[in-house]
Enzyme design. Structure first.
Site, PDB file in Angstrom:
ATOM      1  N   PRO A  12      33.295  32.105  -6.971  1.00 54.24           N
ATOM      2  CA  PRO A  12      34.271  33.190  -6.986  1.00 54.24           C
ATOM      3  C   PRO A  12      33.659  34.580  -7.080  1.00 54.24           C
ATOM      4  O   PRO A  12      32.668  34.802  -7.764  1.00 54.24           O
ATOM      5  CB  PRO A  12      35.135  32.887  -8.215  1.00 54.24           C
ATOM      6  CG  PRO A  12      34.356  31.950  -9.053  1.00 54.24           C
ATOM      7  CD  PRO A  12      33.463  31.201  -8.118  1.00 54.24           C
ATOM      8  N   ASN A  13      34.278  35.468  -6.336  1.00 56.58           N
ATOM      9  CA  ASN A  13      33.981  36.902  -6.292  1.00 56.58           C
ATOM     10  C   ASN A  13      32.687  37.248  -5.575  1.00 56.58           C
ATOM     11  O   ASN A  13      32.409  38.430  -5.355  1.00 56.58           O
ATOM     12  CB  ASN A  13      33.999  37.528  -7.693  1.00 56.58           C
ATOM     13  CG  ASN A  13      35.360  37.416  -8.328  1.00 56.58           C
ATOM     14  OD1 ASN A  13      36.365  37.736  -7.703  1.00 56.58           O
ATOM     15  ND2 ASN A  13      35.406  36.922  -9.549  1.00 56.58           N
ATOM     16  N   ARG A  20      31.281  44.930  -5.020  1.00 56.87           N
ATOM     17  CA  ARG A  20      31.478  44.681  -6.449  1.00 56.87           C
ATOM     18  C   ARG A  20      30.226  45.060  -7.236  1.00 56.87           C
ATOM     19  O   ARG A  20      29.155  44.525  -7.006  1.00 56.87           O
ATOM     20  CB  ARG A  20      31.772  43.196  -6.655  1.00 56.87           C
ATOM     21  CG  ARG A  20      31.854  42.787  -8.097  1.00 56.87           C
ATOM     22  CD  ARG A  20      31.969  41.272  -8.212  1.00 56.87           C
ATOM     23  NE  ARG A  20      31.945  40.861  -9.585  1.00 56.87           N
ATOM     24  CZ  ARG A  20      31.454  39.714 -10.011  1.00 56.87           C
ATOM     25  NH1 ARG A  20      30.966  38.842  -9.168  1.00 56.87           N
ATOM     26  NH2 ARG A  20      31.471  39.422 -11.294  1.00 56.87           N
ATOM     27  N   TYR A  25      24.748  43.799  -8.443  1.00 59.95           N
ATOM     28  CA  TYR A  25      24.687  42.826  -7.356  1.00 59.95           C
ATOM     29  C   TYR A  25      24.118  43.371  -6.051  1.00 59.95           C
ATOM     30  O   TYR A  25      23.942  42.622  -5.095  1.00 59.95           O
ATOM     31  CB  TYR A  25      26.090  42.257  -7.099  1.00 59.95           C
ATOM     32  CG  TYR A  25      26.627  41.514  -8.287  1.00 59.95           C
ATOM     33  CD1 TYR A  25      26.148  40.264  -8.619  1.00 59.95           C
ATOM     34  CD2 TYR A  25      27.615  42.071  -9.093  1.00 59.95           C
ATOM     35  CE1 TYR A  25      26.626  39.575  -9.721  1.00 59.95           C
ATOM     36  CE2 TYR A  25      28.110  41.388 -10.198  1.00 59.95           C
ATOM     37  CZ  TYR A  25      27.605  40.139 -10.504  1.00 59.95           C
ATOM     38  OH  TYR A  25      28.082  39.465 -11.589  1.00 59.95           O
ATOM     39  N   ASN A  74      25.434  28.991  -6.447  1.00 57.27           N
ATOM     40  CA  ASN A  74      25.782  30.066  -7.368  1.00 57.27           C
ATOM     41  C   ASN A  74      27.260  29.858  -7.672  1.00 57.27           C
ATOM     42  O   ASN A  74      28.131  30.298  -6.929  1.00 57.27           O
ATOM     43  CB  ASN A  74      25.529  31.433  -6.746  1.00 57.27           C
ATOM     44  CG  ASN A  74      25.759  32.554  -7.732  1.00 57.27           C
ATOM     45  OD1 ASN A  74      26.469  32.391  -8.717  1.00 57.27           O
ATOM     46  ND2 ASN A  74      25.169  33.704  -7.462  1.00 57.27           N
ATOM     47  N   ALA A  77      31.362  32.527 -12.011  1.00 54.61           N
ATOM     48  CA  ALA A  77      32.061  32.344 -13.289  1.00 54.61           C
ATOM     49  C   ALA A  77      32.300  30.876 -13.625  1.00 54.61           C
ATOM     50  O   ALA A  77      32.360  30.508 -14.799  1.00 54.61           O
ATOM     51  CB  ALA A  77      33.377  33.106 -13.271  1.00 54.61           C
ATOM     52  N   HIS A  80      30.182  28.685 -16.203  1.00 56.58           N
ATOM     53  CA  HIS A  80      30.423  28.677 -17.646  1.00 56.58           C
ATOM     54  C   HIS A  80      31.674  27.902 -18.049  1.00 56.58           C
ATOM     55  O   HIS A  80      31.939  27.758 -19.241  1.00 56.58           O
ATOM     56  CB  HIS A  80      30.537  30.128 -18.143  1.00 56.58           C
ATOM     57  CG  HIS A  80      29.549  31.037 -17.501  1.00 56.58           C
ATOM     58  ND1 HIS A  80      28.192  30.970 -17.766  1.00 56.58           N
ATOM     59  CD2 HIS A  80      29.689  31.997 -16.556  1.00 56.58           C
ATOM     60  CE1 HIS A  80      27.560  31.861 -17.019  1.00 56.58           C
ATOM     61  NE2 HIS A  80      28.446  32.501 -16.284  1.00 56.58           N
ATOM     62  N   ASP A  87      30.432  17.669 -12.925  1.00 62.73           N
ATOM     63  CA  ASP A  87      30.571  16.258 -12.568  1.00 62.73           C
ATOM     64  C   ASP A  87      30.277  16.013 -11.094  1.00 62.73           C
ATOM     65  O   ASP A  87      29.693  14.983 -10.730  1.00 62.73           O
ATOM     66  CB  ASP A  87      31.973  15.759 -12.916  1.00 62.73           C
ATOM     67  CG  ASP A  87      32.215  15.673 -14.417  1.00 62.73           C
ATOM     68  OD1 ASP A  87      31.247  15.813 -15.202  1.00 62.73           O
ATOM     69  OD2 ASP A  87      33.379  15.471 -14.807  1.00 62.73           O
ATOM     70  N   GLU A  98      20.412  25.858  -9.227  1.00 64.30           N
ATOM     71  CA  GLU A  98      21.397  26.819  -9.729  1.00 64.30           C
ATOM     72  C   GLU A  98      20.832  28.231  -9.566  1.00 64.30           C
ATOM     73  O   GLU A  98      19.700  28.502  -9.965  1.00 64.30           O
ATOM     74  CB  GLU A  98      21.669  26.517 -11.203  1.00 64.30           C
ATOM     75  CG  GLU A  98      22.657  27.427 -11.869  1.00 64.30           C
ATOM     76  CD  GLU A  98      22.864  27.077 -13.342  1.00 64.30           C
ATOM     77  OE1 GLU A  98      23.571  27.844 -14.012  1.00 64.30           O
ATOM     78  OE2 GLU A  98      22.336  26.050 -13.825  1.00 64.30           O
ATOM     79  N   HIS A 100      21.606  32.494  -9.990  1.00 64.31           N
ATOM     80  CA  HIS A 100      22.399  33.610 -10.517  1.00 64.31           C
ATOM     81  C   HIS A 100      21.716  34.909 -10.122  1.00 64.31           C
ATOM     82  O   HIS A 100      20.507  35.063 -10.341  1.00 64.31           O
ATOM     83  CB  HIS A 100      22.540  33.539 -12.040  1.00 64.31           C
ATOM     84  CG  HIS A 100      23.236  32.309 -12.484  1.00 64.31           C
ATOM     85  ND1 HIS A 100      24.594  32.151 -12.340  1.00 64.31           N
ATOM     86  CD2 HIS A 100      22.757  31.163 -13.016  1.00 64.31           C
ATOM     87  CE1 HIS A 100      24.923  30.955 -12.784  1.00 64.31           C
ATOM     88  NE2 HIS A 100      23.833  30.329 -13.185  1.00 64.31           N
ATOM     89  N   ILE A 101      22.465  35.809  -9.550  1.00 66.18           N
ATOM     90  CA  ILE A 101      21.917  37.100  -9.127  1.00 66.18           C
ATOM     91  C   ILE A 101      21.547  37.929 -10.351  1.00 66.18           C
ATOM     92  O   ILE A 101      20.469  38.517 -10.423  1.00 66.18           O
ATOM     93  CB  ILE A 101      22.927  37.836  -8.229  1.00 66.18           C
ATOM     94  CG1 ILE A 101      23.163  37.027  -6.945  1.00 66.18           C
ATOM     95  CG2 ILE A 101      22.444  39.254  -7.909  1.00 66.18           C
ATOM     96  CD1 ILE A 101      24.345  37.489  -6.114  1.00 66.18           C
ATOM     97  N   SER A 102      22.445  37.964 -11.319  1.00 66.86           N
ATOM     98  CA  SER A 102      22.175  38.713 -12.550  1.00 66.86           C
ATOM     99  C   SER A 102      21.535  37.779 -13.576  1.00 66.86           C
ATOM    100  O   SER A 102      21.577  36.557 -13.444  1.00 66.86           O
ATOM    101  CB  SER A 102      23.474  39.293 -13.118  1.00 66.86           C
ATOM    102  OG  SER A 102      24.337  38.248 -13.536  1.00 66.86           O
ATOM    103  N   ARG A 107      23.866  39.365 -20.285  1.00 70.19           N
ATOM    104  CA  ARG A 107      25.257  39.762 -20.097  1.00 70.19           C
ATOM    105  C   ARG A 107      26.089  39.302 -21.297  1.00 70.19           C
ATOM    106  O   ARG A 107      25.551  38.972 -22.352  1.00 70.19           O
ATOM    107  CB  ARG A 107      25.762  39.170 -18.776  1.00 70.19           C
ATOM    108  CG  ARG A 107      24.949  39.755 -17.601  1.00 70.19           C
ATOM    109  CD  ARG A 107      25.494  39.403 -16.278  1.00 70.19           C
ATOM    110  NE  ARG A 107      26.807  40.036 -16.089  1.00 70.19           N
ATOM    111  CZ  ARG A 107      27.630  39.686 -15.120  1.00 70.19           C
ATOM    112  NH1 ARG A 107      27.302  38.740 -14.265  1.00 70.19           N
ATOM    113  NH2 ARG A 107      28.790  40.284 -14.991  1.00 70.19           N
ATOM    114  N   ARG A 111      28.633  34.156 -21.102  1.00 68.39           N
ATOM    115  CA  ARG A 111      27.876  33.803 -19.894  1.00 68.39           C
ATOM    116  C   ARG A 111      26.528  33.150 -20.211  1.00 68.39           C
ATOM    117  O   ARG A 111      25.829  32.700 -19.307  1.00 68.39           O
ATOM    118  CB  ARG A 111      27.631  35.048 -19.032  1.00 68.39           C
ATOM    119  CG  ARG A 111      28.893  35.653 -18.478  1.00 68.39           C
ATOM    120  CD  ARG A 111      28.569  36.795 -17.535  1.00 68.39           C
ATOM    121  NE  ARG A 111      29.711  37.630 -17.268  1.00 68.39           N
ATOM    122  CZ  ARG A 111      30.622  37.398 -16.322  1.00 68.39           C
ATOM    123  NH1 ARG A 111      30.522  36.342 -15.551  1.00 68.39           N
ATOM    124  NH2 ARG A 111      31.628  38.233 -16.157  1.00 68.39           N
TER     125      ARG A 111
END
Length: 141
Positions: A12-13, A20, A25, A74, A77, A80, A87, A98, A100-102, A107, A111
Site C-alpha cells: 500500500p501507498n 509521497r 521515499y 515491500n 504498512a 507490521h 502465512d 523483505e 523497506h525503502i526507509s 521511524r 514500525r
C-alpha cells in the site's frame, strides 16, 4: 540459459512514490525506477506488481510461487500488521527478500516490528530504492 524470473511486489501507498514524502521515499515514481533496474540487470527477467489491497498481495505471493525464482516484497504498512501475508510467505517455497525503502527502526515505534521477517530469507531496510538492487543481487548468485 534461461533468465531467472524475479517479481517485485509492493504494498500500500507505494504507488505514490515520487509524490509521497519525497524526503523519505525520493522523487522518482516506481515505474521510472523499475525501467532503470531492468536495464541494469539484463540477465534477470523482472516483473512488478503493486496493490493497496492485502488479499491481492496474498494472491500474488501464492501465484508467484509457481511462476518466479524469487520475490522482492515491500509489504509497506502490512509488514507490521498482516498475519495473512506472513502465512502466504510461509506457504510457498520461492524465497522472499523483505525490502523497506526507509529505515523502519528510525521511524515510529509501531514500525519496528515486522510480522513477515521470520518467513523471509532476509531484510534490506533504510537504503532507499537501492535496497531493491541489493535484493536483486541476492538472486543473481
Amino acid at each position: 540459459m534461461d533468465k531467472k524470473r524475479i517479481i517485485i511486489i509492493n504494498g500500500p501507498n507505494l504507488n505514490l512514490l515520487g509524490k509521497r514524502e519525497p524526503e523519505i521515499y525520493g522523487a522518482d515514481s516506481f515505474e521510472e525506477f523499475l525501467k532503470k533496474l531492468q536495464i541494469k540487470n539484463p540477465e534477470l527477467h523482472i516483473d512488478y506488481y503493486q496493490s493497496n489491497i492485502e488479499g491481492k498481495l496474498v494472491s500474488k505471493i501464492q501465484q508467484a510461487d509457481s511462476d518466479f525464482d524469487g520475490i522482492l516484497l515491500n509489504a509497506a504498512a502490512y509488514t507490521h500488521t498482516s498475519v495473512a501475508i506472513h502465512d502466504a510467505i510461509g506457504a510457498i517455497t520461492t524465497p522472499v527478500v523483505e525490502i523497506h525503502i526507509s529505515n523502519i527502526y528510525k521511524r515510529e515505534e509501531f514500525r519496528h516490528k515486522s510480522i513477515i521477517s521470520s518467513k523471509c530469507v532476509g531484510m534490506i531496510s533504510g537504503l532507499g530504492l537501492k535496497g531493491y538492487q541489493l535484493g536483486l543481487n541476492y538472486f543473481k548468485n
